[in-house]
Design an enzyme around this catalytic site. Structure first.
Site, PDB file in Angstrom:
ATOM      1  N   THR A   1      30.466  18.331  25.399  1.00 34.93           N
ATOM      2  CA  THR A   1      30.649  19.136  24.185  1.00 34.93           C
ATOM      3  C   THR A   1      29.754  20.369  24.311  1.00 34.93           C
ATOM      4  O   THR A   1      28.685  20.432  23.699  1.00 34.93           O
ATOM      5  CB  THR A   1      30.289  18.337  22.926  1.00 34.93           C
ATOM      6  OG1 THR A   1      28.963  17.803  23.060  1.00 34.93           O
ATOM      7  CG2 THR A   1      31.266  17.202  22.701  1.00 34.93           C
TER       8      THR A   1
ATOM      9  N   ARG B   1      35.277  13.982  41.953  1.00 40.12           N
ATOM     10  CA  ARG B   1      34.223  13.125  41.419  1.00 40.12           C
ATOM     11  C   ARG B   1      34.647  11.659  41.467  1.00 40.12           C
ATOM     12  O   ARG B   1      33.859  10.786  41.845  1.00 40.12           O
ATOM     13  CB  ARG B   1      33.893  13.535  39.982  1.00 40.12           C
ATOM     14  CG  ARG B   1      32.843  12.653  39.298  1.00 40.12           C
ATOM     15  CD  ARG B   1      32.639  13.077  37.861  1.00 40.12           C
ATOM     16  NE  ARG B   1      31.931  14.344  37.807  1.00 40.12           N
ATOM     17  CZ  ARG B   1      30.624  14.471  37.626  1.00 40.12           C
ATOM     18  NH1 ARG B   1      29.871  13.394  37.477  1.00 40.12           N
ATOM     19  NH2 ARG B   1      30.062  15.653  37.588  1.00 40.12           N
TER      20      ARG B   1
ATOM     21  N   CYS C   1      20.019  18.562  26.230  1.00 39.00           N
ATOM     22  CA  CYS C   1      20.105  17.991  24.882  1.00 39.00           C
ATOM     23  C   CYS C   1      19.388  18.805  23.817  1.00 39.00           C
ATOM     24  O   CYS C   1      19.998  19.223  22.829  1.00 39.00           O
ATOM     25  CB  CYS C   1      19.563  16.561  24.898  1.00 39.00           C
ATOM     26  SG  CYS C   1      20.578  15.415  25.853  1.00 39.00           S
TER      27      CYS C   1
ATOM     28  N   PHE D   1      20.775   7.941  23.339  1.00 43.41           N
ATOM     29  CA  PHE D   1      19.406   8.444  23.259  1.00 43.41           C
ATOM     30  C   PHE D   1      18.748   8.309  24.629  1.00 43.41           C
ATOM     31  O   PHE D   1      17.696   7.680  24.786  1.00 43.41           O
ATOM     32  CB  PHE D   1      18.607   7.671  22.206  1.00 43.41           C
ATOM     33  CG  PHE D   1      19.196   7.741  20.830  1.00 43.41           C
ATOM     34  CD1 PHE D   1      18.929   8.814  20.002  1.00 43.41           C
ATOM     35  CD2 PHE D   1      20.037   6.738  20.374  1.00 43.41           C
ATOM     36  CE1 PHE D   1      19.478   8.892  18.728  1.00 43.41           C
ATOM     37  CE2 PHE D   1      20.592   6.791  19.104  1.00 43.41           C
ATOM     38  CZ  PHE D   1      20.317   7.880  18.275  1.00 43.41           C
TER      39      PHE D   1
ATOM     40  N   PHE E   1       5.336  13.269  23.327  1.00 44.68           N
ATOM     41  CA  PHE E   1       5.865  14.604  23.053  1.00 44.68           C
ATOM     42  C   PHE E   1       4.786  15.529  22.469  1.00 44.68           C
ATOM     43  O   PHE E   1       5.079  16.386  21.644  1.00 44.68           O
ATOM     44  CB  PHE E   1       7.095  14.538  22.133  1.00 44.68           C
ATOM     45  CG  PHE E   1       8.294  13.950  22.811  1.00 44.68           C
ATOM     46  CD1 PHE E   1       9.214  14.764  23.454  1.00 44.68           C
ATOM     47  CD2 PHE E   1       8.489  12.587  22.842  1.00 44.68           C
ATOM     48  CE1 PHE E   1      10.311  14.217  24.118  1.00 44.68           C
ATOM     49  CE2 PHE E   1       9.581  12.031  23.500  1.00 44.68           C
ATOM     50  CZ  PHE E   1      10.494  12.857  24.135  1.00 44.68           C
TER      51      PHE E   1
ATOM     52  N   ARG F   1      20.005  22.744  33.359  1.00 49.16           N
ATOM     53  CA  ARG F   1      20.490  23.335  32.115  1.00 49.16           C
ATOM     54  C   ARG F   1      19.314  23.714  31.223  1.00 49.16           C
ATOM     55  O   ARG F   1      18.474  22.888  30.915  1.00 49.16           O
ATOM     56  CB  ARG F   1      21.430  22.364  31.403  1.00 49.16           C
ATOM     57  CG  ARG F   1      22.787  22.249  32.078  1.00 49.16           C
ATOM     58  CD  ARG F   1      23.657  21.184  31.451  1.00 49.16           C
ATOM     59  NE  ARG F   1      23.187  19.845  31.777  1.00 49.16           N
ATOM     60  CZ  ARG F   1      23.814  18.730  31.424  1.00 49.16           C
ATOM     61  NH1 ARG F   1      24.933  18.800  30.718  1.00 49.16           N
ATOM     62  NH2 ARG F   1      23.334  17.545  31.765  1.00 49.16           N
TER      63      ARG F   1
ATOM     64  N   ASP G   1      38.007  10.078  34.802  1.00 51.69           N
ATOM     65  CA  ASP G   1      37.519  11.459  34.845  1.00 51.69           C
ATOM     66  C   ASP G   1      38.619  12.366  35.376  1.00 51.69           C
ATOM     67  O   ASP G   1      39.387  11.968  36.269  1.00 51.69           O
ATOM     68  CB  ASP G   1      36.273  11.572  35.728  1.00 51.69           C
ATOM     69  CG  ASP G   1      35.468  12.831  35.437  1.00 51.69           C
ATOM     70  OD1 ASP G   1      34.530  12.746  34.614  1.00 51.69           O
ATOM     71  OD2 ASP G   1      35.793  13.893  36.001  1.00 51.69           O
TER      72      ASP G   1
END
Length: 462
Positions: free
Chosen positions: A92, A39, A292, A169, A281, A359, A34
């Site tokens: 990303t 960190r 995500c 996932f 869900f 987020r 990293d």
């Protein structure tokens, strides 16, 4: 006996750290790289800077037994030279147009190329895209690795490496379980040799042959999906876009339920028994957030528009989700009328329980709207409180739910932490302004129990 791979993981953020820890757990020798030296120092000392149940214990355990290591950017060259497999697990972030910013991936790919130029290998290096990247990124990474080789003065022989897509996932709060007992493992590559090597890497998980404390073991074996690069990359985006759409669908239904007098909880239970739909869900409320779903849906919409295709269903998915945030404000205004000067308690701030991730958290959007309308907003979260206070200047954060409720005209359940689900409702009612209003943004509380305690209850679709 497990075939031991030497693995490099570039990026020790959420995905990289979980990936590295779990690969070490099943018997591989893993080094995480990293660029953040602080960190790296924390991780080397056994302190995990993110909240994920069980992760710190797994990191410490595998570091002690000599299967998990950490290094800063200066160790990249040594890690790549020694590795059989290198995972790219860097961020990303979403660009202004919704597309994925691949600058971090590009920098890593070129750095790997420069190492390959200086140290020819006996067998090809497997370069695995673990970061969520748009379709076509496998070819893009190959090009950049070759550029790195050329710029370093190497021969640029593409035979020295193979690129594999291996999307993650993971559900935050359940990441270790999802890594060790996944619904499926997806591998995309144009090389049979690379796919066979990756199959061997994951064999302990596929066969469920690694030691575990879980009893009984939840899976007999794990399905392996082997495909081309582009299809593997699309599987990741399509999965998250479908789940986001499923949540927006039940929220659309919940709004109709309120109009016609139906109960969305009963409706969801009824349709969820259909095997073609399934029960997961289908929770109505304030909608989806996190790192995500918003980013991946935006990226897929951006890809569609690159090809002059309008993704109408995905656009509607996002529109419904945005509306759910505003419905919280509408419900508060319906009973309190003006919000100016009213104390509103937000119970739960992280985008979901068992994580400190803020987020795209609904709480921050709701807090901002309430602040702009003149409300006094106080928030509670057992893990994400301090970070939320930094991100939302108009939000006062406390670390006891009853302190948040004291003197509040209304409370909004935003995140269904156990501490929120198990509130002493009578105590809450005694602390709140009379009559206290409770807006259940996750439909997680019993409406009859809330009303019996003397509070006004407003759910979603109920």
């Amino acid at each position: 006996m497990v075939e031991e791979f030497k693995v490099g993981v570039i990026g020790a953020g959420y995905v990289g750290l979980v990936t590295g820890a779990c690969l070490a757990q099943i018997g591989h020798r893993v080094t995480c790289v990293d660029r953040d030296e602080d960190r790296v120092a924390q991780l080397s000392a056994g302190r995990v800077p993110i909240y994920e149940p069980g992760l710190e214990e797994m990191v410490v355990r595998n570091a002690r037994r000599g299967t998990l290591f950490f290094t800063g950017p200066g160790g990249l060259r040594e890690v790549v030279r020694a590795a059989d497999v290198v995972f790219i697990a860097v961020d990303t972030p979403q660009g202004e147009d919704g597309s994925a910013d691949l600058s971090n991936v590009a920098a890593v790919a070129k750095s790997i190329g420069s190492v390959l130029a200086a140290a020819p290998r006996e067998k090809p290096l497997l370069i695995v895209n673990k970061s969520t990247v748009p379709v076509g990124s496998g070819d893009y990474v190959s090009m950049l690795v070759c550029d790195g080789i050329d710029e370093a003065g190497g021969a640029g022989e593409p035979a020295e490496f193979r690129v594999v897509s291996n999307p993650e996932f993971l559900r935050e709060g359940n990441a270790l379980y999802d890594s060790l007992f996944p619904d499926r493992i997806v591998l995309g590559a144009d090389s049979r040799e690379a796919l066979e090597a990756m199959r061997s890497l994951y064999d302990p998980i596929i066969a469920q042959s690694f030691p575990t404390d879980l009893d009984p073991r939840p899976k007999v074996s794990v399905p392996l999906v082997v495909t081309d690069l582009a299809s593997a990359e699309m599987i990741k985006y399509a999965a998250n876009a479908f789940l986001a759409t499923k949540i927006s669908f039940i929220n659309e239904v919940s709004n109709l339920c309120e109009l016609v007098g139906a109960d969305v909880a009963n409706v969801a239970a009824g349709i969820g028994l259909d095997e073609r739909i399934g029960p997961r869900f289908l929770g109505a409320g304030v909608g989806w957030g996190g790192s995500c779903f918003p980013k991946d849906v935006a990226a897929l919409r951006s890809v569609a528009r690159e090809y002059d295709y309008e993704p109408v269903l995905l656009d509607a998915t996002v529109a419904v989700n945005e509306r759910q945030r505003r419905r919280v404000i509408s419900k508060l205004q319906h009973d309190l009328h003006t919000l100016k000067g009213k104390r509103i308690a937000l119970l739960g701030l992280a985008f979901k329980p068992n994580t400190d991730d803020l987020r795209e958290a609904p709480s921050l959007r709701i807090a901002g709207e309430l602040d702009s309308l003149g409300a006094r907003v106080v928030g509670y979260d057992p893990v994400a409180g301090k970070a939320a206070a930094r991100l939302s200047p108009g939000l006062r954060v406390v670390f006891d739910p009853y302190e948040a409720l004291a003197g509040a005209h209304a409370a909004v359940v935003v995140t269904e932490w156990e501490e929120v689900r198990n509130l002493d409702l009578e105590r809450a009612a005694s602390l709140m302004d009379d009559p206290g209003l409770l807006v259940d943004g996750r439909n997680t509380l019993d409406p009859d129990a809330v009303r019996a305690a003397g509070l006004l209850y407003r759910g979603f679709g109920r």
